[in-house]
Every structure is written in structure tokens, then in C-alpha cells.
Design an enzyme around this catalytic site. Structure first.
Site, PDB file in Angstrom:
ATOM      1  N   ASP A  22      27.428 -15.990 -36.545  1.00 56.07           N
ATOM      2  CA  ASP A  22      26.762 -14.688 -36.696  1.00 56.07           C
ATOM      3  C   ASP A  22      26.870 -13.846 -35.429  1.00 56.07           C
ATOM      4  O   ASP A  22      27.146 -14.357 -34.340  1.00 56.07           O
ATOM      5  CB  ASP A  22      25.256 -14.888 -36.984  1.00 56.07           C
ATOM      6  CG  ASP A  22      25.004 -15.467 -38.370  1.00 56.07           C
ATOM      7  OD1 ASP A  22      25.981 -15.845 -39.050  1.00 56.07           O
ATOM      8  OD2 ASP A  22      23.819 -15.541 -38.754  1.00 56.07           O
ATOM      9  N   HIS A  82      26.586 -18.893 -33.419  1.00 58.14           N
ATOM     10  CA  HIS A  82      26.787 -17.486 -33.050  1.00 58.14           C
ATOM     11  C   HIS A  82      28.010 -17.384 -32.138  1.00 58.14           C
ATOM     12  O   HIS A  82      28.050 -18.085 -31.112  1.00 58.14           O
ATOM     13  CB  HIS A  82      25.545 -16.937 -32.335  1.00 58.14           C
ATOM     14  CG  HIS A  82      24.314 -16.972 -33.201  1.00 58.14           C
ATOM     15  ND1 HIS A  82      23.576 -18.111 -33.407  1.00 58.14           N
ATOM     16  CD2 HIS A  82      23.716 -15.998 -33.934  1.00 58.14           C
ATOM     17  CE1 HIS A  82      22.569 -17.852 -34.228  1.00 58.14           C
ATOM     18  NE2 HIS A  82      22.633 -16.569 -34.568  1.00 58.14           N
TER      19      HIS A  82
HETATM   20 ZN    ZN Z   1      22.069 -12.436 -36.404  1.00 61.90          ZN
END
Ligand code: ZN
Length: 344
Positions: free
Chosen positions: A149, A292
Site C-alpha cells: 500500500d 507498504h
Molecule cells: Zn494506506
């Protein structure tokens, strides 16, 4: 009277023998420069005591120069043999017809057979049947969807992609719309590598649960446009900021919602060893792993995770590949935390 017939027969047979031999030799020369052959009906007419008889040699057609030479030489040899053979058969004229026909028919059949055999030898071997490409991912083997993400972010995204490319793995990148233009080449590289691009809102400012339907739709739409522009097609799945979902979000996003079953907390620890063990100690078939692509520590962790999962027999797949392999038809507004084979 009988001697007269015999004399005529001798003359005719000798004449036909010479004529056919000459024609056959001429034909060999002619056919050498010609790819087609047609040995037309060769007629032998003979008169004997019982009247007039016709013997017709068979017509032969061949398609290649090799065939034509074989057949022509076969015919010419047979004509020569006929010519020689007639002298010994004149005493029984009734045998002339049979002998002549036999010569031609046998020679023609032999020539055709030889030509056929050589043609078969000359023909290229039949093409190998196409080997069916193995189905990937193999539904009978374990698979996991690594997801990243908040990117793209070139320095980290590209490192993860490099490792995925090295191991032939896929992953899903839930991108923030307003970063796509800056790191468009990373998004494009991800697509090239077989990875999937998901929608993670346009500016990642607020959880979608705090926005109105129109605001949610704008966050999703603007990211769709950016991804479609730079990567060729709009995302088909959404990950809301922080995974936060309510009924408004479910109905507004208009796509399946993908959360996770393994949270690496990489944003919090920023520690590669911690991230690595969060994945490798807990992973099971059908998991969706949250990371991430913003932190060097996450890329470091992937340098271990990707080879190790591959070594354990896991297929690294995108979310959509995982759903398809598990027979799950993802529905708009539904939340998916993992994708496993449906019971029953
Ligand atoms: Zn996020």
C-alpha cells in the site's frame, strides 16, 4: 496366310518397341526440367489370328521432379525390355498382349511405389504436437498474495519488483492516485511484471468512513483515471485507507474491497527481520499479506520473503489471480481478507 499375319505382327511390335523407347528417352530429358509428369496412355495395337486387340498402359501422374525421373526411367526400361522380349515371344503371339501389358503395368506400379516411398522420405517430419503450457497458478499448490500500500515509491517499489521478477512472482500494489504520475515508470514496470494495480484512494488523507458517498466516489474515480492513463487500465479492486469500511463505503466504492489476513506492521517496526517473521511464521495458503512499498526495511524483508516463500512451494500471485485460482467470484462492496478454496 498365317505367315503374313506373323510378319505384320513382328513389324508392328518392333516398330512400337522402338517408338516407345525413343519417346521414353526423350521424355526423361524433357521431364528433368519439368516438375509435373503425365505419362499418358500408351496404346499398343496388335492384330492376331483372332482379330484386333488393344492394350492400354496405365496413366501415371506425379508431382515432383524426383517422381518424374523415377517414373520416366521406369517406363523407358520397361519399353526396352518389351522390345527385347517380343522376339522370344513371337512364336506365341497370343502372349504378346499379356506380356506388353505386364511390362507396362509392373514397371509403372514399381515406379509409382518407389516415387511414393521417396516422397515419404523427402517429406519433412510432422511437427511436434504443441506442449500445453502449464497452468499457473496451479490450484493444487499453495499460493499467497503479497500486497503493498501507499506507493508507488520508485526506490522501494523497484527493489520489490526486481525480486519478484527474479523469482517469477506477482504482487498487488494498492497505489495512491496522486503518486502515480511521479512514479509512473514503476507502475508500468509492475504491470509488465504481471503485477496488479489496486486503488488506494487518491490522496489518502482520511479514512473513507469519514467521507460522503460523492467524496468516496471521487477518491476512487480520480485514482482509476490516473492508473488507467499511465498503466493502461483502471484498477478492479479497492483497499480503503486503514482498511476502514462501513455501509456507505461498501456501496460507494463500486469494486470488491480487499483487506488482509497477515498484517506485517512494517510501517510501525520498520524492521526487516520483524516483517520477515510476521510473514514466514504465519503464512498459509490463500493469505493476503499487508506491507507498504515506502520503506527500505520492507524491501529488505522482501529480499528474504520472496525467495523463501518460493522455496516453500508458494506461488506468489496477485489478488485477482488468487481469487480465480480459489474459485472465488469477487463482488463489488464485499470485503475479502483472504481467499481460500470454498468448502463444498
Ligand atoms: Zn494506506
Amino acid at each position: 496366310m498365317r505367315n503374313r499375319y506373323r510378319f505384320i505382327a513382328v513389324i508392328l511390335v518392333v516398330f512400337v518397341g522402338i517408338l516407345t523407347t525413343v519417346l521414353s528417352f526423350a521424355e526423361v530429358n524433357e521431364r528433368n526440367a519439368d516438375s509435373d509428369i503425365q505419362v499418358q496412355n500408351v496404346s499398343v495395337q496388335e492384330t492376331n489370328e483372332s482379330g484386333t486387340a488393344d492394350t492400354t498402359g496405365s496413366a501415371v501422374q506425379a508431382e515432383t521432379p524426383a517422381d518424374s525421373q523415377n517414373i520416366s526411367s521406369g517406363i523407358s526400361k520397361s519399353s526396352y525390355m518389351c522390345f527385347i522380349g517380343t522376339s522370344s515371344l513371337l512364336s506365341s503371339q497370343s502372349g504378346i498382349k499379356a506380356f506388353t501389358a505386364k511390362c507396362f503395368n509392373e514397371a509403372a506400379a514399381k515406379a509409382m511405389k518407389k516415387a511414393k516411398e521417396e516422397k515419404e522420405i523427402l517429406q519433412p517430419p510432422a511437427a511436434e504436437p504443441e506442449v500445453e503450457t502449464a497452468v499457473w497458478p496451479d490450484p493444487s499448490k499453495p499460493m499467497v498474495a503479497l500486497t503493498f500500500d501507499d506507493g508507488p515509491y520508485g526506490p522501494v517499489t523497484n527493489r520489490i519488483l526486481e525480486k519478484l521478477e527474479q523469482y517469477g512472482g506477482h504482487a498487488t500494489f494498492f497505489v495512491v492516485g496522486n503518486r502515480v504520475k511521479t512514479y509512473a515508470s514503476s507502475v508500468q514496470r509492475a504491470v509488465q511484471a504481471g503485477c496488479q494495480i489496486g486503488n488506494h484512494t487518491y490522496d489518502h488523507k482520511n479514512p473513507l468512513t469519514k467521507l460522503s458517498t460523492v467524496q468516496i466516489q471521487k477518491q476512487i474515480h480520480d485514482t482509476d483515471v490516473a492508473v488507467a492513463y499511465y498503466a493502461g487500465s483502471a484498477p478492479v479492486i479497492v483497499r480503503p485507507v486503514g482498511g476502514a469500511v462501513n455501509d456507505t463505503v461498501k456501496s460507494a466504492v463500486g469494486k470488491p474491497i480487499v483487506n488482509w489476513s497477515i498484517d506485517t506492521l512494517d510501517w510501525k517496526s520498520k524492521n526487516a527481520a520483524s516483517v520477515t517473521s510476521k510473514v514466514l511464521d504465519h503464512v498459509q495458503d490463500g493469505d493476503i499479506v499487508l506491507m507498504h512499498d515506502l520503506y527500505k526495511s520492507t524491501a529488505d524483508a522482501c529480499d528474504t520473503i520472496i525467495p523463501e516463500l518460493t522455496k516453500r512451494g508458494y506461488q506468489l500471485v496477485t489478488v485477482s489471480e488468487l481469487a480465480q485460482a480459489k474459485g472465488v467470484s469477487m463482488k463489488n462492496g464485499e470485503i475479502y481478507r483472504y481467499l481460500r478454496t470454498q468448502a463444498g
